[in-house]
Design a protein around this motif. Structure first.
Motif, mmCIF file in Angstrom:
data_model
loop_
_atom_site.group_PDB
_atom_site.id
_atom_site.type_symbol
_atom_site.label_atom_id
_atom_site.label_comp_id
_atom_site.label_asym_id
_atom_site.label_seq_id
_atom_site.Cartn_x
_atom_site.Cartn_y
_atom_site.Cartn_z
ATOM 1 N N GLN A 25 0.807 -1.209 0.000
ATOM 2 C CA GLN A 25 0.000 0.000 0.000
ATOM 3 C C GLN A 25 0.841 1.260 0.000
ATOM 4 O O GLN A 25 1.953 1.285 0.513
ATOM 5 N N THR A 26 0.259 2.294 -0.601
ATOM 6 C CA THR A 26 0.763 3.647 -0.484
ATOM 7 C C THR A 26 -0.175 4.353 0.498
ATOM 8 O O THR A 26 -1.036 3.706 1.102
ATOM 9 N N ASN A 27 -0.048 5.666 0.641
ATOM 10 C CA ASN A 27 -0.948 6.384 1.552
ATOM 11 C C ASN A 27 -2.408 6.227 1.155
ATOM 12 O O ASN A 27 -3.278 6.110 2.007
ATOM 13 N N ASN A 28 -2.693 6.210 -0.145
ATOM 14 C CA ASN A 28 -4.095 6.191 -0.577
ATOM 15 C C ASN A 28 -4.497 4.982 -1.398
ATOM 16 O O ASN A 28 -5.651 4.853 -1.773
ATOM 17 N N LYS A 71 10.386 4.903 -0.707
ATOM 18 C CA LYS A 71 10.511 6.327 -1.034
ATOM 19 C C LYS A 71 11.998 6.630 -1.121
ATOM 20 O O LYS A 71 12.779 6.233 -0.249
ATOM 21 N N ILE A 72 12.375 7.329 -2.190
ATOM 22 C CA ILE A 72 13.763 7.727 -2.358
ATOM 23 C C ILE A 72 13.788 9.202 -2.745
ATOM 24 O O ILE A 72 13.115 9.607 -3.701
ATOM 25 N N ASP A 73 14.511 10.011 -1.983
ATOM 26 C CA ASP A 73 14.585 11.466 -2.202
ATOM 27 C C ASP A 73 13.197 12.082 -2.353
ATOM 28 O O ASP A 73 12.956 12.913 -3.231
ATOM 29 N N GLY A 74 12.243 11.653 -1.515
ATOM 30 C CA GLY A 74 10.899 12.198 -1.522
ATOM 31 C C GLY A 74 9.976 11.646 -2.592
ATOM 32 O O GLY A 74 8.805 11.991 -2.641
ATOM 33 N N LYS A 75 10.479 10.769 -3.454
ATOM 34 C CA LYS A 75 9.671 10.203 -4.535
ATOM 35 C C LYS A 75 9.253 8.783 -4.164
ATOM 36 O O LYS A 75 10.098 7.946 -3.871
ATOM 37 N N SER A 76 7.944 8.519 -4.160
ATOM 38 C CA SER A 76 7.445 7.181 -3.836
ATOM 39 C C SER A 76 7.490 6.299 -5.078
ATOM 40 O O SER A 76 7.143 6.738 -6.173
ATOM 41 N N ALA A 77 7.891 5.054 -4.863
ATOM 42 C CA ALA A 77 8.025 4.116 -5.974
ATOM 43 C C ALA A 77 7.529 2.745 -5.559
ATOM 44 O O ALA A 77 7.557 2.388 -4.383
ATOM 45 N N VAL A 78 7.087 1.975 -6.543
ATOM 46 C CA VAL A 78 6.703 0.578 -6.350
ATOM 47 C C VAL A 78 7.747 -0.269 -7.063
ATOM 48 O O VAL A 78 8.003 -0.079 -8.258
ATOM 49 N N SER A 83 10.583 -12.613 -12.392
ATOM 50 C CA SER A 83 10.858 -13.375 -13.617
ATOM 51 C C SER A 83 11.789 -12.677 -14.595
ATOM 52 O O SER A 83 11.456 -12.455 -15.745
ATOM 53 N N GLY A 84 12.981 -12.327 -14.118
ATOM 54 C CA GLY A 84 14.010 -11.812 -15.017
ATOM 55 C C GLY A 84 14.314 -10.341 -14.916
ATOM 56 O O GLY A 84 15.291 -9.873 -15.485
ATOM 57 N N SER A 85 13.486 -9.572 -14.184
ATOM 58 C CA SER A 85 13.756 -8.133 -14.128
ATOM 59 C C SER A 85 13.405 -7.547 -12.769
ATOM 60 O O SER A 85 12.667 -8.134 -11.983
ATOM 61 N N LEU A 86 13.949 -6.368 -12.517
ATOM 62 C CA LEU A 86 13.541 -5.516 -11.410
ATOM 63 C C LEU A 86 12.959 -4.269 -12.058
ATOM 64 O O LEU A 86 13.640 -3.602 -12.852
ATOM 65 N N ASP A 87 11.699 -3.971 -11.786
ATOM 66 C CA ASP A 87 11.010 -2.853 -12.396
ATOM 67 C C ASP A 87 10.609 -1.847 -11.326
ATOM 68 O O ASP A 87 10.190 -2.228 -10.229
ATOM 69 N N VAL A 88 10.721 -0.566 -11.652
ATOM 70 C CA VAL A 88 10.382 0.519 -10.734
ATOM 71 C C VAL A 88 9.270 1.348 -11.370
ATOM 72 O O VAL A 88 9.405 1.804 -12.509
ATOM 73 N N TYR A 89 8.176 1.529 -10.617
ATOM 74 C CA TYR A 89 7.026 2.303 -11.085
ATOM 75 C C TYR A 89 6.814 3.507 -10.187
ATOM 76 O O TYR A 89 6.985 3.411 -8.969
ATOM 77 N N ASP A 90 6.412 4.622 -10.777
ATOM 78 C CA ASP A 90 6.024 5.794 -10.015
ATOM 79 C C ASP A 90 4.757 5.429 -9.242
ATOM 80 O O ASP A 90 3.757 5.025 -9.835
ATOM 81 N N ALA A 91 4.778 5.563 -7.924
ATOM 82 C CA ALA A 91 3.648 5.129 -7.095
ATOM 83 C C ALA A 91 2.404 5.992 -7.305
ATOM 84 O O ALA A 91 1.293 5.541 -7.063
#
Length: 195
Positions: A25-28, A71-78, A83-91
């Protein structure tokens, strides 16, 4: 009626072992990962209204990992290690910020986060049997913010352990991996040196 609508919006679920991913979960929002042989996606649902806030389509792949919010430098991420990758999404938007490929056997374990470091666990893959690649995939990656995007930088690769099914644990500057033979490997979080 609701079941038919969900199938239309999201597709039929195709996985031999069912859903193994836990929501986060994120805040909302509640964030749910569905990686399977059918339509795969990451979705954020409003915690109060259940409204779909965003949906990020993913390539079809079998996986039972759970997403992790950080959260990294104030930016929330998922973060999704799958299965083969590490993916980062803007939360906030579901937009993919970064991806790092080349992992083998990371379809069960969830990533562990400590500040800007992400520890990835990987086991022996039945789909791509390569023990050396599985060992190397038990690794650490650094999250950095460049402009308005998060990027990924490898820090160290695994040298010995292949985990079984558990996610790695990070505690007081150490990363822990357990193996199918019941051994626990402890490495230095910053260097990957086995302790």
């Amino acid at each position: 009626m609701a079941h038919a609508a969900a199938r239309k919006d999201y597709g039929a679920f195709k996985n031999n072992h069912g859903v193994g991913s836990s929501p986060t979960q994120t805040n909302n929002a509640a964030v749910i990962l569905i990686d399977d042989l059918g339509p795969s996606y990451l979705v954020a649902l409003d915690k109060i209204t259940d409204k779909n806030l965003w949906k990020a389509d993913r390539k079809s792949r079998p996986s039972w990992t759970s997403p992790v919010v950080t959260k990294i430098d104030g930016k929330s991420a998922v973060l999704v290690s799958s299965s083969g990758s590490l993916d980062v999404y803007d939360a906030a938007t579901g937009k993919e910020d970064a991806t790092l490929d080349g992992f083998v056997g990371n379809n069960i374990s969830s990533p562990a986060v400590a500040g800007d470091l992400v520890v990835i666990g990987a086991g022996e893959s039945r789909m791509k049997s390569d023990l050396a690649a599985s060992v190397k995939s038990n690794c650490c990656v650094r999250l950095t913010v460049k402009g308005d995007r998060i990027s990924l930088e490898p820090v160290w690769d695994g040298k010995k352990a292949i985990y079984q099914h558990a996610s790695p644990l990070v505690y007081k500057g150490h990363a822990y991996f357990d193996t199918k033979s019941g051994l626990v490997h402890c490495v230095d979080l910053q260097t990957g040196e086995e302790l």
